[in-house]
Scaffold this motif. Sequence first.
Motif, PDB file in Angstrom:
ATOM      1  N   GLN A   1       8.857  13.362 -83.243  1.00 14.94           N
ATOM      2  CA  GLN A   1       8.502  14.611 -82.580  1.00 14.94           C
ATOM      3  C   GLN A   1       7.702  15.473 -83.539  1.00 14.94           C
ATOM      4  O   GLN A   1       7.958  15.454 -84.751  1.00 14.94           O
ATOM      5  CB  GLN A   1       9.763  15.365 -82.148  1.00 14.94           C
TER       6      GLN A   1
ATOM      7  N   LEU B   1       6.111  12.948 -74.247  1.00 15.34           N
ATOM      8  CA  LEU B   1       6.588  14.084 -73.464  1.00 15.34           C
ATOM      9  C   LEU B   1       6.152  15.369 -74.136  1.00 15.34           C
ATOM     10  O   LEU B   1       6.041  15.429 -75.359  1.00 15.34           O
ATOM     11  CB  LEU B   1       8.124  14.104 -73.408  1.00 15.34           C
ATOM     12  N   VAL B   2       5.938  16.383 -73.328  1.00 13.40           N
ATOM     13  CA  VAL B   2       5.559  17.689 -73.846  1.00 13.40           C
ATOM     14  C   VAL B   2       6.476  18.738 -73.228  1.00 13.40           C
ATOM     15  O   VAL B   2       6.685  18.744 -72.019  1.00 13.40           O
ATOM     16  CB  VAL B   2       4.085  18.000 -73.510  1.00 13.40           C
TER      17      VAL B   2
ATOM     18  N   THR C   1       6.848  14.848 -78.041  1.00 12.32           N
ATOM     19  CA  THR C   1       7.890  13.883 -78.381  1.00 12.32           C
ATOM     20  C   THR C   1       7.488  12.503 -77.870  1.00 12.32           C
ATOM     21  O   THR C   1       6.979  12.386 -76.752  1.00 12.32           O
ATOM     22  CB  THR C   1       9.231  14.282 -77.750  1.00 12.32           C
TER      23      THR C   1
END
Lengths: 113, 114
Positions: free
Chosen positions: A49, A89-90, A34
């Motif tokens: 995303q 972000l993961v 994301t």
Amino acid sequence: LAKTTQPISMDSYEGQEVNITCSHNNIATNDYITWYQQFPSQGPRFIIQGYKTKVTNEVASLFIPADRKSSTLSLPRVSLSDTAVYYCLVGDGDYNQGGKLIFGQGTELSVKP
Amino acid sequence: NAGVTQTPKFRVLKTGQSMTLLCAQDMNHEYMYWYRQDPGMGLRLIHYSVGEGTTAKGEVPDGYNVSRLKKQNFLLGLESAAPSQTSVYFCASSGGFGDGNEQFFGPGTRLTVL
């Protein structure tokens, strides 16, 4: 260990395409990738995303190679208003799996005229 | 829909004073978060909540307490403010856990502790 690694800063000029790469070597099978955008004095805003291959929306494209160990946010023909900090972000979105929220320092993009 | 709102927008405290930051969301989200952001740094998670009546520690919880008595509200408290807590505080909410689901952020609260 940090879950993601991004360049600290990037410079570009108006009208150029900008590609920001995020490394996530330890990405898990169920993790999504994301990206957020943050303007000065504002909270971050969701951009895009993806899980694999390519995702495109009206703002950006997200390219994810087959091994998913990195991803690239692509901003077509940037303008001065794209000057912001970009975070990747993961995670798998499942709190019960011990998810963690780590934004990191992000990439500060500066677009010049 | 107002989305995520934060009160107050600005505040100046003296060392040792206490205060509460209020976050409210009207999206019926289960998950809520408090972050702090210091100059030149990314967001760091202070505390979060996975539902009404629950709270959990994030990356930097020391010196802060939180409460989620109502689903739509998430309160962040500073019992004895210190200059190291000078920062911009952001609240966020999401429908699923935030590492894989879109988070909606508030406008932030700028706090200065003298």
